[in-house]
Design a protein around this motif. Structure first.
Motif, PDB file in Angstrom:
ATOM      1  N   ALA A  85      10.894   2.737 -11.641  1.00 26.12           N
ATOM      2  CA  ALA A  85      11.154   3.203 -10.399  1.00 26.12           C
ATOM      3  C   ALA A  85       9.918   4.154 -10.455  1.00 26.12           C
ATOM      4  O   ALA A  85       9.903   4.276  -8.697  1.00 26.12           O
ATOM      5  CB  ALA A  85      12.362   4.050 -10.421  1.00 26.12           C
ATOM      6  N   LEU A  86       9.050   4.808 -11.564  1.00 32.69           N
ATOM      7  CA  LEU A  86       8.517   6.279 -10.140  1.00 32.69           C
ATOM      8  C   LEU A  86       6.542   4.700  -9.876  1.00 32.69           C
ATOM      9  O   LEU A  86       6.488   4.507  -8.666  1.00 32.69           O
ATOM     10  CB  LEU A  86       7.611   6.784 -11.270  1.00 32.69           C
ATOM     11  N   ASP A 102       4.210   2.589  -4.837  1.00 32.28           N
ATOM     12  CA  ASP A 102       4.434   1.466  -3.968  1.00 32.28           C
ATOM     13  C   ASP A 102       4.300   2.028  -2.446  1.00 32.28           C
ATOM     14  O   ASP A 102       3.840   1.637  -2.014  1.00 32.28           O
ATOM     15  CB  ASP A 102       5.252   0.462  -4.768  1.00 32.28           C
ATOM     16  N   GLN A 103       6.238   2.178  -2.153  1.00 35.42           N
ATOM     17  CA  GLN A 103       6.659   2.253  -1.534  1.00 35.42           C
ATOM     18  C   GLN A 103       6.303   3.377  -0.537  1.00 35.42           C
ATOM     19  O   GLN A 103       6.053   3.591   0.627  1.00 35.42           O
ATOM     20  CB  GLN A 103       7.859   2.640  -1.753  1.00 35.42           C
ATOM     21  N   ASN A 104       5.940   4.671  -0.986  1.00 33.50           N
ATOM     22  CA  ASN A 104       5.115   5.709  -0.506  1.00 33.50           C
ATOM     23  C   ASN A 104       3.603   5.857  -0.104  1.00 33.50           C
ATOM     24  O   ASN A 104       2.849   6.068   0.394  1.00 33.50           O
ATOM     25  CB  ASN A 104       5.251   6.914  -0.842  1.00 33.50           C
ATOM     26  N   LEU A 164      -1.288  -4.263   2.189  1.00 38.05           N
ATOM     27  CA  LEU A 164      -1.546  -5.613   1.360  1.00 38.05           C
ATOM     28  C   LEU A 164      -0.761  -6.558   0.514  1.00 38.05           C
ATOM     29  O   LEU A 164      -0.661  -7.704   0.581  1.00 38.05           O
ATOM     30  CB  LEU A 164      -2.460  -4.812   0.014  1.00 38.05           C
ATOM     31  N   ALA A 165       0.645  -5.428   0.689  1.00 43.50           N
ATOM     32  CA  ALA A 165       1.673  -6.889  -0.030  1.00 43.50           C
ATOM     33  C   ALA A 165       2.074  -7.394   1.829  1.00 43.50           C
ATOM     34  O   ALA A 165       2.045  -8.638   1.458  1.00 43.50           O
ATOM     35  CB  ALA A 165       2.775  -5.761   0.351  1.00 43.50           C
TER      36      ALA A 165
END
Length: 571
Positions: free
Chosen positions: A344-345, A350-352, A359-360
């Motif tokens: 989860a971390l 990545d979300q932050n 890049l995604a």
């Protein structure tokens, strides 16, 4: 007729007795939902086996054909996309089902004597399933599989003494290539499935020998509530297994299976493993440099050793600590929650991270582009990377990135330190900003060519000069009257004191006749130090036919010419 066939088959195989033995097996304490996970895992494995065999009918394990064959499955094979989706989501479903089965076995105490070997067989089964998951996502030979698997083999290379040789064996050499793919394919479709079904056979045999671990009830109560496997426990198993398969079908229909752009060793890609390996990926962030071995080997090794040795740890401590079963169960459950927390971390990190999002997004765009190009002209026999040649503009951009971005940085780079920005090159906006501030970082500000004066005249004059220069590129949307006005301003504003126009002018700066056209751009890239261009002031490298083949230069000029219709990517 059917009865006679049934009797004949039973006389030759004895299947009725075998079926009756399975269906009439006594379940102490009666049917319970907690017993369903073993059957669910078995059903999911069979789904993977069936879909895997179906995919093998079309898959080609080579670096030139793998991506193309997977794309063919997705786009040409009847229900091929659904087939891949089921196989993809089935892998995740098995990992979840095995984890639930492990927890159920743990809390039921089914690892204790005399069931130690059952537990060890289940542990080995879990490792084989993770191995299948790891080897499977390289097979499409796309960006995700290529880069994520490199992380895994690099971790294998950190193992003391045998690590480098193990990594070389898995890769089939010092770098990734055709042998890497064929070895992972062999592991995924032959060796690991053989190990999987062998371990399942042992696990089931041991289960049959020792039976279901009964709930913690008095013997009289267990005997009173005992019932056969059929019908209630079979119903429970069927309901949960069907729900699992139904969920997989739903996810496959809704989301399918991802297929990124073809693997490209020269590209930048955000390497992330599948979710079930994200905890290890996150753990490695806390152990860098010399401490890397702690995250790659020591901590995972201790965790796996504790998991495998659980029955023996329990046996050694049970006499001194009566409640050791509950202590171990809580410890392992908390440990699994911690593993989930690490995953989860990783997701939250990545979300932050805006860079990760960029890049995604780029990776998604590249995947869509690759699929589009494959639909236009197919995938060349020389390999999927050459499918970008199906569109000269796309191919030209790839050549720009590989050959030119060491000087011409991406326009949205902060701070911008390159030679003139090429995205949006030749557009009205690019020309207008250049005229107003040619010494800006995105133009000549980072070069030695800094003696051009900015145009300070009124905006209507700037617009006319912009239109005139824009017209030199042979654009179909030129406003002729405005361009004609700009041509007059070229002379009256003194531009000819530096620039020539069709050979007329001082020639101190580049001749602007045909500026921005494919012909002008082609000639400039071939020899920017020619007298027609920058002459002795030139700083740009010359790209002759050896450095930039004809077809690549034609693609580059196509891309540059297309930029006149694109928005600027800098303020």
């Amino acid at each position: 007729m059917i009865k006679r066939l049934d009797a004949w088959l039973d006389s030759r195989t004895g299947y009725r007795a075998l079926l009756g033995h399975a269906l009439n097996e006594v379940v102490p304490g009666g049917a319970r939902w907690r017993y369903v996970f073993g059957s669910a895992v078995t059903v999911l494995i069979m789904v993977q086996a069936v879909t895997g065999i179906a995919l093998e009918l079309y898959y080609s394990p080579s670096t030139t054909d793998a991506w193309a064959s997977v794309n063919y499955i997705e786009t040409q094979v009847v229900l091929g996309s659904l087939l891949r989706g089921i196989h993809h989501w089935g892998a995740s479903a098995i990992v979840v089902a095995v984890a639930l089965h492990l927890l159920q076995t743990l809390w039921a105490g089914a690892f204790r004597a005399p069931r130690e070997m059952n537990w060890l067989a289940g542990f080995v089964l879990f490792q084989v399933i993770l191995g299948l998951a790891l080897t499977g996502y390289l097979l499409p030979w796309d960006q995700k599989g290529y880069w994520a698997t490199q992380v895994a083999t690099s971790i294998a290379g950190t193992v003391p003494v045998v690590g480098p040789k193990l990594q070389m064996f898995l890769q089939g050499g010092s770098s990734y290539g055709n042998l890497t793919l064929t070895r992972f394919h062999t592991l995924h479709v032959i060796l690991l499935p053989a190990a999987l079904f062998s371990v399942i056979a042992v696990h089931v045999a041991l289960f049959r020998k020792h039976g279901v671990t009964p709930p913690d009830l008095p013997a009289e109560e267990l005997k009173r509530t005992a019932e056969p496997f059929y019908p209630r426990q079979l119903l429970y198993d069927t309901v949960v297994s069907a729900a699992g398969v139904g969920l997989i079908f739903y996810l496959a229909l809704r989301h399918g299976a991802p297929l990124e752009a073809p693997a490209d060793p020269s590209s930048q890609y955000l390497a992330r493993p599948e979710w079930y390996f994200l905890p290890l990926f996150q753990l490695l962030k806390y152990f860098e440099g010399g401490a890397e071995l702690v995250g790659t080997l020591i901590l995972p090794g201790v965790a796996m050793g504790f998991l495998a040795g659980l029955p023996f740890i329990h046996a050694a401590l049970s006499r001194r600590i009566p409640s050791i079963h509950r202590v171990l169960a809580v410890a392992l459950t908390v440990g699994l929650m911690g593993v989930g927390g690490l995953g989860a971390l990783a997701v939250r990190s990545d979300q932050n991270d805006p860079a990760v999002a960029t890049l995604a997004e780029a990776a998604h765009a590249q995947a869509q582009e690759a699929r589009r190009l494959a639909s236009m002209g197919g995938v060349p026999a020389s390999g999927p990377l050459n499918l970008y040649r199906n569109d000269p503009i796309v191919w030209g951009h790839r050549v720009i990135v590989s050959q030119c971005q060491k000087c011409h940085s991406a326009c949205d780079a902060q701070p911008y330190k390159g030679s003139p920005c090429l995205e949006g090159y030749g557009s009205r906006a690019w020309i207008s900003r250049f005229l107003r501030n040619p010494r800006a970082p995105h133009f000549f500000g980072n070069t030695k060519i800094d003696d051009m004066e900015p145009f300070t005249g009124p905006q209507e004059s700037a617009d006319a000069l912009t239109e005139f220069l824009y017209s030199q590129g042979g654009r179909p949307d030129v406003t002729d009257a405005l361009a004609k006005k700009g041509e007059g301003l070229f002379d009256s504003e003194g531009c000819g004191s530096c620039h020539s126009l069709d050979g007329v002018g001082s020639g101190l700066a580049p001749d602007l006749k045909g500026w921005g056209s494919r012909e002008w751009t082609y000639a400039f890239i071939r020899n920017p130090k020619a007298e027609r261009f920058f002459g002795d002031m030139n700083e740009m490298e010359t790209f002759d036919h050896l450095r930039l083949p004809e077809e690549e230069l034609q693609a580059v000029t196509a891309w540059l010419h297309s930029q006149a219709a694109q928005p600027l990517k800098f303020p």
